[in-house]
Design a protein around this motif. Structure first.
Motif, mmCIF file in Angstrom:
data_model
loop_
_atom_site.group_PDB
_atom_site.id
_atom_site.type_symbol
_atom_site.label_atom_id
_atom_site.label_comp_id
_atom_site.label_asym_id
_atom_site.label_seq_id
_atom_site.Cartn_x
_atom_site.Cartn_y
_atom_site.Cartn_z
ATOM 1 N N ILE A 30 0.812 -1.216 0.000
ATOM 2 C CA ILE A 30 0.000 0.000 0.000
ATOM 3 C C ILE A 30 0.846 1.268 0.000
ATOM 4 O O ILE A 30 0.315 2.365 -0.008
ATOM 5 N N GLY A 31 2.154 1.107 0.006
ATOM 6 C CA GLY A 31 3.029 2.264 -0.115
ATOM 7 C C GLY A 31 3.349 2.972 1.179
ATOM 8 O O GLY A 31 3.708 4.142 1.159
ATOM 9 N N VAL A 32 3.247 2.283 2.314
ATOM 10 C CA VAL A 32 3.569 2.921 3.599
ATOM 11 C C VAL A 32 4.729 2.223 4.313
ATOM 12 O O VAL A 32 4.936 2.421 5.488
ATOM 13 N N ARG A 33 5.489 1.466 3.570
ATOM 14 C CA ARG A 33 6.621 0.784 4.192
ATOM 15 C C ARG A 33 7.859 1.653 4.097
ATOM 16 O O ARG A 33 8.382 1.903 3.031
ATOM 17 N N GLY A 34 8.301 2.101 5.237
ATOM 18 C CA GLY A 34 9.536 2.865 5.300
ATOM 19 C C GLY A 34 10.629 1.985 5.877
ATOM 20 O O GLY A 34 10.461 0.774 6.004
ATOM 21 N N PRO A 35 11.733 2.590 6.242
ATOM 22 C CA PRO A 35 12.777 1.813 6.918
ATOM 23 C C PRO A 35 12.248 1.323 8.265
ATOM 24 O O PRO A 35 11.383 1.955 8.869
ATOM 25 N N GLU A 36 12.763 0.181 8.705
ATOM 26 C CA GLU A 36 12.351 -0.340 10.003
ATOM 27 C C GLU A 36 12.692 0.675 11.082
ATOM 28 O O GLU A 36 13.688 1.388 10.983
ATOM 29 N N GLY A 37 11.823 0.746 12.091
ATOM 30 C CA GLY A 37 12.073 1.708 13.151
ATOM 31 C C GLY A 37 11.366 1.346 14.435
ATOM 32 O O GLY A 37 10.644 0.348 14.503
ATOM 33 N N VAL A 38 11.547 2.181 15.451
ATOM 34 C CA VAL A 38 10.969 1.922 16.768
ATOM 35 C C VAL A 38 9.439 1.870 16.723
ATOM 36 O O VAL A 38 8.820 1.251 17.578
ATOM 37 N N TRP A 39 8.827 2.519 15.727
ATOM 38 C CA TRP A 39 7.369 2.498 15.606
ATOM 39 C C TRP A 39 6.836 1.099 15.307
ATOM 40 O O TRP A 39 5.638 0.878 15.361
ATOM 41 N N GLU A 40 7.715 0.144 15.028
ATOM 42 C CA GLU A 40 7.303 -1.236 14.772
ATOM 43 C C GLU A 40 7.695 -2.186 15.903
ATOM 44 O O GLU A 40 7.473 -3.391 15.804
ATOM 45 N N ASP A 41 8.254 -1.660 16.984
ATOM 46 C CA ASP A 41 8.737 -2.515 18.067
ATOM 47 C C ASP A 41 7.637 -3.377 18.682
ATOM 48 O O ASP A 41 7.922 -4.453 19.197
ATOM 49 N N ASP A 42 6.388 -2.912 18.636
ATOM 50 C CA ASP A 42 5.291 -3.711 19.181
ATOM 51 C C ASP A 42 5.193 -5.076 18.504
ATOM 52 O O ASP A 42 4.815 -6.064 19.131
ATOM 53 N N LEU A 43 5.560 -5.154 17.232
ATOM 54 C CA LEU A 43 5.480 -6.421 16.501
ATOM 55 C C LEU A 43 6.613 -7.377 16.855
ATOM 56 O O LEU A 43 6.567 -8.541 16.485
ATOM 57 N N ARG A 44 7.573 -6.903 17.581
ATOM 58 C CA ARG A 44 8.681 -7.772 17.999
ATOM 59 C C ARG A 44 8.382 -8.471 19.329
ATOM 60 O O ARG A 44 9.107 -9.364 19.729
ATOM 61 N N ASP A 45 7.295 -8.052 20.000
ATOM 62 C CA ASP A 45 6.898 -8.688 21.257
ATOM 63 C C ASP A 45 5.375 -8.642 21.399
ATOM 64 O O ASP A 45 4.833 -8.060 22.340
ATOM 65 N N ILE A 46 4.693 -9.240 20.454
ATOM 66 C CA ILE A 46 3.231 -9.207 20.397
ATOM 67 C C ILE A 46 2.610 -9.765 21.676
ATOM 68 O O ILE A 46 1.657 -9.195 22.215
ATOM 69 N N GLY A 47 3.140 -10.855 22.182
ATOM 70 C CA GLY A 47 2.580 -11.467 23.390
ATOM 71 C C GLY A 47 2.566 -10.521 24.565
ATOM 72 O O GLY A 47 1.583 -10.433 25.306
ATOM 73 N N GLU A 48 3.625 -9.778 24.737
ATOM 74 C CA GLU A 48 3.728 -8.848 25.865
ATOM 75 C C GLU A 48 2.931 -7.568 25.605
ATOM 76 O O GLU A 48 2.147 -7.134 26.441
ATOM 77 N N VAL A 49 3.145 -6.960 24.448
ATOM 78 C CA VAL A 49 2.548 -5.658 24.141
ATOM 79 C C VAL A 49 1.025 -5.730 24.033
ATOM 80 O O VAL A 49 0.328 -4.838 24.507
ATOM 81 N N TYR A 50 0.515 -6.785 23.439
ATOM 82 C CA TYR A 50 -0.931 -6.876 23.208
ATOM 83 C C TYR A 50 -1.652 -7.790 24.195
ATOM 84 O O TYR A 50 -2.626 -7.380 24.809
ATOM 85 N N ILE A 51 -1.192 -9.009 24.355
ATOM 86 C CA ILE A 51 -1.950 -10.001 25.128
ATOM 87 C C ILE A 51 -1.718 -9.847 26.633
ATOM 88 O O ILE A 51 -2.668 -9.703 27.395
ATOM 89 N N ALA A 52 -0.457 -9.832 27.067
ATOM 90 C CA ALA A 52 -0.169 -9.740 28.503
ATOM 91 C C ALA A 52 -0.628 -8.405 29.092
ATOM 92 O O ALA A 52 -0.908 -8.315 30.282
ATOM 93 N N SER A 53 -0.761 -7.381 28.255
ATOM 94 C CA SER A 53 -1.169 -6.055 28.730
ATOM 95 C C SER A 53 -2.677 -5.947 28.941
ATOM 96 O O SER A 53 -3.167 -4.924 29.411
ATOM 97 N N GLY A 54 -3.420 -7.005 28.573
ATOM 98 C CA GLY A 54 -4.872 -6.978 28.740
ATOM 99 C C GLY A 54 -5.645 -6.783 27.447
ATOM 100 O O GLY A 54 -6.864 -6.672 27.461
ATOM 101 N N GLY A 55 -4.933 -6.760 26.332
ATOM 102 C CA GLY A 55 -5.578 -6.664 25.027
ATOM 103 C C GLY A 55 -5.629 -8.023 24.363
ATOM 104 O O GLY A 55 -5.765 -9.049 25.030
#
Length: 164
Positions: A30-55
């Motif tokens: 879709i044309g929104v892929r830039g260089p990897e960055g801290v804005w994608e860090d949530d995808l490196r720890d999905i279990g913690e960021v989303y599930i363990a946090s109550g989401g």
């Protein structure tokens, strides 16, 4: 289970690499892929960021292929942010985005959230259409990480406190 049956389930650690690849593939398409960055860090720890946090974080598989995904990230007790809704470009226009969205909204209600907030870029017209037809209200726009972004929110039906 047929070859083309879609299976929705909660993210598991074994999905991590496929989720990352789906994110990058869908973003590039879709044309929104830039260089990897801290804005994608949530995808490196999905279990913690989303599930363990109550989401929660949901994936969809057709056969062994991860074809769609999306997460709910708690903001506070009442509000969850919808994040990382992605559909593999080869599987788009089959209703998977709408089904992931519906699954995440159901999980948000079950988790006790009253609102869902999200953002998407101006160039993601398909995403805008998906959210707007699902009842999300456009609240504001601003530039974020170099992209014009639209912010949406939705009150989840059945979650309001009765006021008399």
């Amino acid at each position: 289970m047929s070859r083309n049956e879609v299976i929705f389930r909660r993210f598991e650690p074994r999905d991590a690499d496929d989720a990352w690849l789906l994110h990058r593939r869908a973003s590039e398409a879709i044309g929104v892929r830039g260089p990897e960055g801290v804005w994608e860090d949530d995808l490196r720890d999905i279990g913690e960021v989303y599930i363990a946090s109550g989401g929660d974080f949901v994936v969809a598989h057709i056969g062994s292929k991860l074809t769609a995904m999306g997460g709910l990230k708690p903001i506070d007790d009442d509000v969850a942010e919808l994040k990382r809704v992605r559909v593999d470009p080869a599987f788009q226009r089959r209703g998977l985005g709408r089904r992931i969205l519906s699954e995440l909204e159901s999980r948000a209600v079950a988790l006790g959230f009253k609102w869902i907030k999200l953002d998407t870029t101006m160039i993601q017209v398909g995403a805008q259409r998906l959210y707007e037809t699902a009842g999300y209200i456009r609240r504001r726009e601003r530039v974020l990480h170099g992209y014009a972004v639209i912010f949406y929110e939705k009150w989840l039906a059945g979650q309001h406190d009765d006021v008399t």
